[in-house]
Design a protein around this motif. Structure first.
Motif, short mmCIF file in Angstrom:
data_model
loop_
_atom_site.label_atom_id
_atom_site.label_comp_id
_atom_site.label_asym_id
_atom_site.label_seq_id
_atom_site.Cartn_x
_atom_site.Cartn_y
_atom_site.Cartn_z
N HIS A 23 -34.32 18.13 6.02
CA HIS A 23 -34.68 19.06 7.10
C HIS A 23 -35.18 18.31 8.33
CE1 HIS A 23 -38.83 18.36 5.85
NE2 HIS A 23 -38.38 18.49 4.63
N ARG A 24 -35.56 17.03 8.17
CA ARG A 24 -36.00 16.23 9.33
C ARG A 24 -34.88 16.09 10.36
NH1 ARG A 24 -34.22 12.63 5.50
NH2 ARG A 24 -33.26 10.67 6.19
N ASN A 25 -33.64 16.23 9.91
CA ASN A 25 -32.48 16.10 10.80
C ASN A 25 -31.82 17.45 11.07
OD1 ASN A 25 -31.91 13.28 8.85
ND2 ASN A 25 -32.54 13.17 10.98
N ASN A 83 -17.54 8.69 5.04
CA ASN A 83 -18.10 9.98 5.46
C ASN A 83 -19.31 10.26 4.59
OD1 ASN A 83 -16.58 11.20 7.60
ND2 ASN A 83 -14.85 11.41 6.18
N ASN A 84 -20.44 9.68 4.99
CA ASN A 84 -21.61 9.70 4.12
C ASN A 84 -22.69 10.70 4.56
OD1 ASN A 84 -23.84 8.40 2.35
ND2 ASN A 84 -24.56 8.02 4.44
N ALA A 85 -22.79 10.97 5.87
CA ALA A 85 -23.88 11.83 6.35
C ALA A 85 -23.86 13.16 5.59
CB ALA A 85 -23.75 12.08 7.85
N ALA A 123 -19.53 13.00 -1.75
CA ALA A 123 -19.83 14.35 -2.25
C ALA A 123 -21.10 14.24 -3.08
CB ALA A 123 -18.66 14.87 -3.06
N SER A 124 -21.07 14.73 -4.29
CA SER A 124 -22.25 14.71 -5.16
C SER A 124 -21.83 15.25 -6.52
CB SER A 124 -23.32 15.64 -4.57
OG SER A 124 -24.34 15.91 -5.52
N MET A 125 -22.62 14.93 -7.56
CA MET A 125 -22.38 15.56 -8.86
C MET A 125 -22.50 17.08 -8.73
SD MET A 125 -21.44 14.51 -11.72
CE MET A 125 -20.47 13.05 -11.56
N ASP A 171 -23.67 13.14 16.12
CA ASP A 171 -23.84 14.22 15.17
C ASP A 171 -22.46 14.47 14.54
OD1 ASP A 171 -24.08 16.67 13.90
OD2 ASP A 171 -25.22 17.62 15.50
N VAL A 172 -22.35 14.27 13.24
CA VAL A 172 -21.03 14.40 12.59
C VAL A 172 -20.42 15.79 12.75
CG1 VAL A 172 -21.34 12.58 10.85
CG2 VAL A 172 -22.04 14.94 10.32
N ALA A 173 -21.28 16.78 13.03
CA ALA A 173 -20.80 18.16 13.16
C ALA A 173 -20.19 18.44 14.52
CB ALA A 173 -21.96 19.13 12.89
N SER A 190 -25.24 26.43 -0.83
CA SER A 190 -24.57 25.82 0.33
C SER A 190 -24.29 24.34 0.07
CB SER A 190 -25.39 26.02 1.60
OG SER A 190 -26.61 25.31 1.53
N TYR A 191 -25.23 23.67 -0.60
CA TYR A 191 -25.01 22.25 -0.91
C TYR A 191 -23.88 22.12 -1.93
CZ TYR A 191 -26.10 17.34 -1.96
OH TYR A 191 -26.03 15.97 -2.11
N THR A 192 -23.97 22.91 -3.00
CA THR A 192 -22.96 22.87 -4.06
C THR A 192 -21.56 23.16 -3.53
OG1 THR A 192 -24.63 23.74 -5.57
CG2 THR A 192 -22.39 23.84 -6.33
N1 LIG Z 1 -29.78 10.85 -2.80
C1 LIG Z 1 -29.15 11.55 -3.72
O1 LIG Z 1 -29.70 11.82 -4.80
C2 LIG Z 1 -27.73 12.00 -3.48
C3 LIG Z 1 -26.99 12.46 -4.58
C4 LIG Z 1 -25.68 12.88 -4.38
C5 LIG Z 1 -25.11 12.79 -3.15
N2 LIG Z 1 -25.86 12.35 -2.08
C6 LIG Z 1 -25.20 12.31 -0.78
O2 LIG Z 1 -25.32 11.02 -0.22
C7 LIG Z 1 -25.19 11.12 1.20
C8 LIG Z 1 -26.27 10.28 1.86
O3 LIG Z 1 -27.52 10.90 1.62
P1 LIG Z 1 -28.85 10.07 1.29
O4 LIG Z 1 -29.20 10.42 -0.12
O5 LIG Z 1 -28.73 8.68 1.68
O6 LIG Z 1 -29.88 10.88 2.21
P2 LIG Z 1 -30.79 10.41 3.43
O7 LIG Z 1 -31.40 11.66 3.95
O8 LIG Z 1 -31.68 9.31 3.01
O9 LIG Z 1 -29.74 9.84 4.49
C9 LIG Z 1 -28.88 10.69 5.21
C10 LIG Z 1 -28.53 10.05 6.54
O10 LIG Z 1 -27.65 10.95 7.24
C11 LIG Z 1 -28.14 11.12 8.57
N3 LIG Z 1 -27.69 12.43 9.08
C12 LIG Z 1 -28.15 13.66 8.73
N4 LIG Z 1 -27.54 14.61 9.46
C13 LIG Z 1 -26.63 13.96 10.27
C14 LIG Z 1 -25.70 14.42 11.23
N5 LIG Z 1 -25.56 15.71 11.53
N6 LIG Z 1 -24.95 13.49 11.87
C15 LIG Z 1 -25.09 12.16 11.61
N7 LIG Z 1 -25.99 11.69 10.71
C16 LIG Z 1 -26.74 12.59 10.03
C17 LIG Z 1 -29.64 10.99 8.46
O11 LIG Z 1 -30.26 10.68 9.70
C18 LIG Z 1 -29.76 9.87 7.43
O12 LIG Z 1 -29.75 8.61 8.03
C19 LIG Z 1 -25.24 12.61 1.53
O13 LIG Z 1 -23.94 13.09 1.78
C20 LIG Z 1 -25.81 13.22 0.26
O14 LIG Z 1 -25.44 14.57 0.11
C21 LIG Z 1 -27.13 11.94 -2.22
#
Ligand SMILES: NC(=O)c1ccc[n+]([C@@H]2O[C@H](COP(=O)([O-])OP(=O)(O)OC[C@H]3O[C@@H](n4cnc5c(N)ncnc54)[C@H](O)[C@@H]3O)[C@@H](O)[C@H]2O)c1
Length: 295
Positions: A198-200, A89-91, A143-145, A63-65, A156-158
């Protein structure tokens, strides 16, 4: 892309979506991949896929947190593959949505701990190891746009994504003299399961209030945008190109420049207003002082 061959990358949230696509893409370039994720079943599926593709990898449930989980992850990476050269750092999670005055406080804590502290703990654990070996390395914060301008009812996301952009800027200054290239990936919509994050959601962040109709409408809209987003493979191709070119801000959706241009215009206007204000006339004429020591 020869420079990535034989190097080791840790990818948080690497079991699905963008993280899994990056695991495949970097693995195809000959990198050793440490897939770190909270979801055991998704990790098992990702591991199987990477094996089929012939990618050198290992997986770890974490858990990254939780700071200690990062220690375990880095220790596994070093034990399996030696020096770590890349941290992605993608999670990330959607966090609690809602209008001001109707606060889902546990949703805020969830977003802060995963989207922000997860990035801080990851970098704080891995960057010292990168500094120690001194070879070329990469720190990529996702991050994100949404972090480049506000998004209503997604505070919170922003806020956490804006913090990740700012952190990347701070760290790239801190690490400028090192061999670590720091960048921030800020995509707009990408076809993943982010709208189902929310699944995670860990039980310690259980929601305290039910989402109202406004939130449901917004959530539906962003789910549709995500489902119609760009493919993860396209995103990966863009990231690889940007990493090779040492870009600091990695953007995937050129049209979103309209959003940042609008923000820049408003900021420029605010400076103009301050520059002609009699109230801060003396400040305007004083030498500029930066708040850090340069020795
Ligand atoms: N998909 C989009 O449109 C989008 C746009 C901008 C930014 N992002 C960012 O891209 C990143 C990846 O997201 P995604 O779109 O692939 O979503 P996703 O939900 O498909 O994948 C997220 C992954 O992170 C894992 N995860 C969640 N909580 C975690 C935790 N506490 N510790 C470890 N792993 C955890 C999940 O199990 C999942 O495998 C995120 O930071 C998201 O904010 C996504």
């Amino acid at each position: 892309m020869q420079e990535f061959m034989g190097k080791t990358a840790i990818i948080s949230g690497g079991a699905e979506g963008i993280g899994l696509a990056l695991s495949k893409g970097l693995g195809a370039l000959g990198m050793n991949i440490v897939v770190a994720d909270i979801e055991a079943k998704a990790l098992a599926r990702a591991g199987q896929r990477l094996t089929e593709l012939g990618v050198e990898h290992c997986t770890i449930e974490m858990d990254v947190a939780i700071r200690d989980d990062w220690q375990r992850t880095a220790a596994l990476a070093e034990e399996r593959f030696g020096d770590i050269h890349m941290l992605i750092n993608n999670a990330g999670v959607g966090g609690g949505m809602g209008a001001l005055g109707n606060l889902d406080e546990s949703g805020w804590r969830w977003a802060i701990d995963v989207n922000l502290m997860g990035v801080v703990y990851g970098a704080d654990t891995v960057v010292p190891l990168m500094k120690k070996h001194g070879e070329q390395a990469w720190l990529v914060n996702v991050a994100s746009m949404a972090g480049m301008a506000g998004v209503p009812m997604a505070g919170s996301y922003t806020a956490t994504k804006a913090a990740v952009v700012a952190l990347t800027e701070a760290w790239s200054m801190e690490l400028a003299a090192s061999a670590i290239h720091v960048s921030v990936l800020a995509p707009a919509f990408v076809k993943t399961r982010i709208h189902q994050s929310h699944r995670n959601r860990q039980s310690r962040y259980a929601a305290t209030i039910a989402p109202g109709p406004e939130v449901m409408r917004l959530a539906k809209g962003s789910a549709t945008a995500v489902e119609n987003g760009i493919d993860t493979e396209l995103l990966v191709a863009r990231v690889l190109e940007a990493l090779a070119a040492r870009e600091r801000y990695i953007f995937t959706h050129p049209k979103y420049r309209l959003v940042t241009d609008d923000r820049s215009h408003n900021i420029a206007q605010a400076f103009t207003a301050a520059a002609v204000s009699p109230v801060v006339k003396d400040v305007a004429e004083a030498p500029m002082v930066m708040g850090f020591v340069d020795d």
